[in-house]
Write an enzyme that holds these catalytic residues in place. Structure first.
Site, PDB file in Angstrom:
ATOM      1  N   ILE A 365      -8.760   4.515   3.786  1.00 26.00           N
ATOM      2  CA  ILE A 365      -7.763   4.330   4.585  1.00 26.00           C
ATOM      3  C   ILE A 365      -6.502   4.956   4.030  1.00 26.00           C
ATOM      4  O   ILE A 365      -5.315   5.059   4.671  1.00 26.00           O
ATOM      5  CB  ILE A 365      -7.252   2.851   4.813  1.00 26.00           C
ATOM      6  CG1 ILE A 365      -7.137   2.266   3.499  1.00 26.00           C
ATOM      7  CG2 ILE A 365      -8.349   2.163   5.798  1.00 26.00           C
ATOM      8  CD1 ILE A 365      -6.674   0.737   3.466  1.00 26.00           C
ATOM      9  N   GLY A 366      -6.593   5.808   2.871  1.00 23.74           N
ATOM     10  CA  GLY A 366      -5.595   6.459   2.394  1.00 23.74           C
ATOM     11  C   GLY A 366      -5.508   7.101   0.963  1.00 23.74           C
ATOM     12  O   GLY A 366      -6.660   6.945   0.636  1.00 23.74           O
ATOM     13  N   GLY A 371      -5.599   8.125  -6.457  1.00 25.53           N
ATOM     14  CA  GLY A 371      -6.851   8.155  -6.069  1.00 25.53           C
ATOM     15  C   GLY A 371      -6.997   7.735  -4.719  1.00 25.53           C
ATOM     16  O   GLY A 371      -6.084   7.459  -4.111  1.00 25.53           O
ATOM     17  N   VAL A 373      -7.865   5.001  -1.345  1.00 26.08           N
ATOM     18  CA  VAL A 373      -7.662   3.798  -1.247  1.00 26.08           C
ATOM     19  C   VAL A 373      -8.627   3.380  -0.010  1.00 26.08           C
ATOM     20  O   VAL A 373      -8.784   4.041   0.958  1.00 26.08           O
ATOM     21  CB  VAL A 373      -6.032   3.271  -0.428  1.00 26.08           C
ATOM     22  CG1 VAL A 373      -6.186   1.857  -0.125  1.00 26.08           C
ATOM     23  CG2 VAL A 373      -5.018   3.656  -1.413  1.00 26.08           C
ATOM     24  N   LYS A 387      -7.611   0.183  -4.299  1.00 23.64           N
ATOM     25  CA  LYS A 387      -7.245   1.174  -4.815  1.00 23.64           C
ATOM     26  C   LYS A 387      -7.808   1.705  -6.040  1.00 23.64           C
ATOM     27  O   LYS A 387      -7.787   0.910  -6.966  1.00 23.64           O
ATOM     28  CB  LYS A 387      -5.539   1.035  -5.124  1.00 23.64           C
ATOM     29  CG  LYS A 387      -4.807   2.049  -5.220  1.00 23.64           C
ATOM     30  CD  LYS A 387      -3.398   1.893  -5.538  1.00 23.64           C
ATOM     31  CE  LYS A 387      -2.683   2.845  -6.056  1.00 23.64           C
ATOM     32  NZ  LYS A 387      -1.172   2.451  -6.409  1.00 23.64           N
ATOM     33  N   ASP A 484       9.826   3.469  -6.796  1.00 22.95           N
ATOM     34  CA  ASP A 484       9.569   4.440  -5.810  1.00 22.95           C
ATOM     35  C   ASP A 484       9.620   3.756  -4.527  1.00 22.95           C
ATOM     36  O   ASP A 484       8.533   3.566  -3.652  1.00 22.95           O
ATOM     37  CB  ASP A 484       7.973   4.677  -6.378  1.00 22.95           C
ATOM     38  CG  ASP A 484       7.399   5.958  -5.832  1.00 22.95           C
ATOM     39  OD1 ASP A 484       8.418   6.806  -5.231  1.00 22.95           O
ATOM     40  OD2 ASP A 484       6.380   6.363  -5.560  1.00 22.95           O
TER      41      ASP A 484
END
Ligand SMILES: *[C@@H]1O[C@H](CO)[C@@H](O)[C@H](O)[C@H]1NC(C)=O
Ligand SMILES: *[C@@H]1O[C@H](CO)[C@@H](O)[C@H](O)[C@H]1NC(C)=O
Ligand SMILES: *[C@@H]1O[C@H](CO)[C@@H](O)[C@H](O)[C@H]1NC(C)=O
Ligand SMILES: *[C@@H]1O[C@H](CO)[C@@H](O)[C@H](O)[C@H]1NC(C)=O
Ligand SMILES: *[C@@H]1O[C@H](CO)[C@@H](O)[C@H](O)[C@H]1NC(C)=O
Ligand SMILES: *[C@@H]1O[C@H](CO)[C@@H](O)[C@H](O)[C@H]1NC(C)=O
Ligand SMILES: *[C@@H]1O[C@H](CO)[C@@H](O)[C@H](O)[C@H]1NC(C)=O
Ligand SMILES: *[C@@H]1O[C@H](CO)[C@@H](O)[C@H](O)[C@H]1NC(C)=O
Length: 694
Positions: A365-366, A371, A373, A387, A484
């Site tokens: 999914i991402g 790395g 996900v 993740k 972040d």
């Protein structure tokens, strides 16, 4: 064992001149060696268990308060003379096993009314609240025994006694302990014996007030009263006290819990020897057994501030070494009991493999910085996001940082960490709650117009994020910096609530410590100028990131886009021309469904947060207030120009005052001018920093 003698005429054989002064007042004195539930007015979590007044239990974010059922005459209505009082009590603060650190403390109180209205839990100690703290109309007096070091209230340590008058900002405070009688020089700091408040030990306190002087003394229960008080303060309670007051104790839990107990209590406004009637020996002991290092006092003390991370990391590394050779389904059984409770659960590789269907590409999914996900479904049906973190790029460090901070943080606007798993030396997995609606940047930048977020939704999501960041900064015993904050790190759950995720870069700092990281972390375009300059992150740099987030979400523009001025510069320029509303996302403007005033306020807030000088940025607490449209703030606006108003309101004494107020004129300084004037050593512009960063 209990004695009540209230409302008796004052005995004249007691001949302190002070007391003759108010003979007409009835004396109040009482002694409780153990309580029963009808002895006190109980509010919130407070209750009586085995004759012990227990103010709090393990319920999170709650208040426990107990008051003596009748009001006490506190000052002479004719002369404003504050009557003396003398009280002594024995308390114990007991952390629950395996969930250290613990919080938040006990306050001996004088309050004008019954109940717990106007009090917040957690670091407000169930004494005052976010809104009334510091208000002279509170008529609240307290002696706090505080185990949480809160910067907001200028707390001196996570183990102090303080005098609070209408405010949690103490008028005087001292680390908890006593001055031994036999020390040759009583003033010698070296002779001071510190007592750790939440060790589970029973401590006796004496608080004596007369003629504007208060003495506070603490000792281990059973010890002879030390001759020299822990500290004395001269204070005038005549403005604080009403003629009659309730007296008792209040306490709170928050994200941290502990059991706050009162074992015995005496109070008198006529006889300073009444405390001699307290039974101080043969009391139950609540000191935690030392059967594991995680229950010992040393550990609890060690982890209170700062040291926590180190201990966690060591423990985890030890765990890795021990577990190196073992894996598979047996892992779970081999885990120590504390491990299961203490961390988010460790999961087995097999569980994760099954949940993600062998890490099938379809489940991706991402792609995070480190790395891929994956989406997964656990055997029980719970949806998760997994993740993967690889060993390169500081994978181990990020992994450990992430579980040691995120795992213990819980807030409805944070993405919850469910567990973790170690595959082998190179690969780790973090298991998060699954967020049905993906990340915010997709909704802002990549969505077709039909599904586009409305202005209202965007502001609501920004509020969620603001609460999450405030929680990271202030809601925990150590300040957590996110480092972040950006749209792609904000996720949306199934109800479209904003949830802040990805703490891979978070590091913990004890409140008050200066973070000393020099490695720049974060994302270009969201980095505050001082971070780029010094590499040093702070709460203000998170505020900066949040400011950029506000602007990108409201303007529908990424912070840096090729061929365009940087977002912050551009918005600043528009404000200079009095056209800040034009910065709003074109698609929202086209739709026309928005509240101009609110949008203006939010955009201004974004600019304030992204102000170059860190000391002029608002705190997250102020940010939350403005986003909530705090009436107190708004009432003052009236006809005033919003630009002028916000600038003045947010930083009345600060550098904003240097900014000319004629916003329409061309003499208005540019963002760049101000940046230059506040950071002379900084010679880049936003577009340069982009070029360097890319
Ligand atoms: C509790 O205290 C009250 C007042 O002193 C007394 O009347 C009552 O009997 C006590 N109850 C118990 C259960 O001890
Ligand atoms: C804590 O005390 C309250 C009130 O006495 C009670 O309702 C609650 O169940 C208790 N919670 C726990 C976890 O013991
Ligand atoms: C205050 O003054 C009134 C009237 O002189 C008197 O009746 C009352 O007893 C006084 N109260 C106290 C507490 O001295
Ligand atoms: C004071 O008494 C304590 C315990 O009785 C003892 O350990 C300590 O050495 C004494 N200190 C002095 C200065 O006499
Ligand atoms: C406070 O302590 C000092 C001794 O250090 C004593 O002289 C004074 O009377 C005490 N005051 C009160 C109000 O107890
Ligand atoms: C109050 O404390 C200070 C510092 O310990 C001491 O010097 C002073 O004598 C105390 N005052 C009274 C009235 O006890
Ligand atoms: C106590 O502190 C408050 C604010 O922190 C201040 O307004 C007040 O004057 C202080 N009172 C005394 C007696 O020092
Ligand atoms: C004050 O309290 C002590 C201890 O209870 C007692 O011995 C003494 O008689 C009391 N004094 C008066 C005047 O009541």
């Amino acid at each position: 064992m209990k004695k009540h003698k209230h409302q008796q005429p004052l005995r004249l054989c007691f001949l302190l001149p002070v007391f003759l002064f108010f003979q007409s007042i009835s004396a109040v004195d009482f002694v409780f060696n153990g309580f029963n539930s009808s002895d006190m007015l109980l509010y919130g979590l407070a209750g009586v268990e085995s004759r012990i007044l227990t103010l709090t239990n393990r319920t999170y974010y709650s208040i426990g308060r107990a008051l003596y059922p009748e009001k006490i005459p506190a000052k002479n209505p004719n002369s404003s003379y504050v009557y003396p009082f003398s009280t002594s009590f024995i308390f114990s603060m007991v952390p629950y096993t395996k969930t250290p650190p613990a919080g938040y403390g006990i306050v001996f109180i004088f309050v004008p009314v019954k109940g717990i209205e106007g009090a917040d839990p957690a670091h407000y100690l169930g004494l005052l609240s976010f809104t009334n703290n510091g208000n002279p109309d509170n008529h609240v007096f307290g002696v706090e025994f505080d185990v949480f070091k809160n910067e907001e209230f200028d707390d001196i340590s996570a183990n102090h006694v303080g005098i609070d008058m209408n405010s949690l900002k103490s008028n005087a405070s001292h680390n908890t302990g006593y001055w031994p009688d036999n020390s040759s020089n009583a003033d010698d700091e070296k002779s001071f014996k510190e007592l750790k408040l939440n060790s589970g030990e029973n401590y006796q306190v004496w608080i004596d007030y007369s003629d504007s002087l208060i003495n506070v003394t603490v000792a281990l229960a059973g010890m002879k009263r030390p001759g020299k008080p822990l500290f004395n303060v001269s204070l005038d309670l005549s403005e604080v006290f009403e003629d009659e007051m309730y007296v008792g104790f209040t306490s709170s839990t928050g994200q941290l819990v502990e059991s706050h107990k009162i074992l015995a209590w005496s109070f008198s406004n006529s006889n300073f020897s009444i405390s001699e009637e307290l039974v101080t020996t043969g009391l139950p002991s609540f000191v935690l057994p030392k059967d594991s290092i995680f229950r010992s006092k040393g550990f609890i003390a060690g982890i209170t501030v700062g040291g926590f991370c180190g201990v966690c990391l060591c423990a985890l590394f030890a765990l890795f070494l021990i577990k190196r050779k073992r894996r598979g389904v047996r892992e779970r059984e081999e885990m120590e009991e504390w491990e299961l409770e203490y961390w988010p659960h460790r999961m087995t590789y097999i569980e994760i493999e099954e949940a993600t269907r062998d890490f099938s590409e379809e489940n991706v999914i991402g792609t995070g910085g480190n790395g891929k996900v994956y989406k997964g479904v656990l055997a029980g049906g719970a949806e998760i996001a997994v993740k993967c973190i690889s060993h390169e790029n500081d994978g181990v460090r990020e992994f450990l940082a992430e579980i040691s901070s995120l795992g213990r943080l819980k807030h409805r606007s944070l993405v919850g960490l469910r567990g973790w798993c170690k595959r082998d030396k190179g690969n780790f997995f973090l298991v998060y709650e699954y967020m049905e609606n993906g990340s915010l940047d997709k909704w802002v930048f990549e969505c077709d117009d039909r599904k586009m977020l409305s202005c209202e939704d965007r502001i609501r999501i920004l509020k969620d994020v603001a609460f999450a960041v405030l929680y990271l900064h202030e809601g925990w015993e150590a300040k957590v910096l996110h480092r972040d904050i950006k749209a792609s790190n904000v996720l949306l759950d199934k109800d479209m609530n904003g949830r802040l995720g990805d703490f891979g870069l978070a590091r913990m700092h004890g409140h008050g410590q200066v973070p000393n990281t020099t490695r720049v972390v974060g994302t270009v375009g969201y980095l505050a100028p001082e971070v780029i300059r010094s590499g040093r992150a702070s709460a203000q740099t998170d505020v900066f990131g949040f400011g950029v987030l506000i602007l990108e979400v409201m303007c529908g523009r990424r912070p840096i886009e090729v061929g365009k001025p940087a977002l912050v510069d551009w918005a600043w320029h528009l404000m200079g021309q009095g056209q800040l509303l034009n910065a709003l996302d074109e698609r929202l403007k086209a739709r026309g469904e928005f509240d101009e005033e609110e949008v203006g306020r939010v955009l201004h807030l974004g600019l304030l947060c992204a102000y170059p000088d860190p000391s002029s940025r608002p705190t997250m607490r102020q940010v939350v207030k403005v986003l909530e449209g705090n009436n107190e703030v708004l009432d003052e606006v009236e006809s005033e120009d919003m630009d002028v108003y916000l600038l003045r309101k947010m930083k009345p004494m600060g550098r904003w005052s240097e900014i000319p107020r004629d916003f329409g004129s061309s003499s208005h300084p540019t963002f760049e001018d101000i940046r230059q004037s506040h950071s002379s050593s900084m010679s880049f512009s936003w577009s340069n920093s982009m070029a360097e960063g890319r």
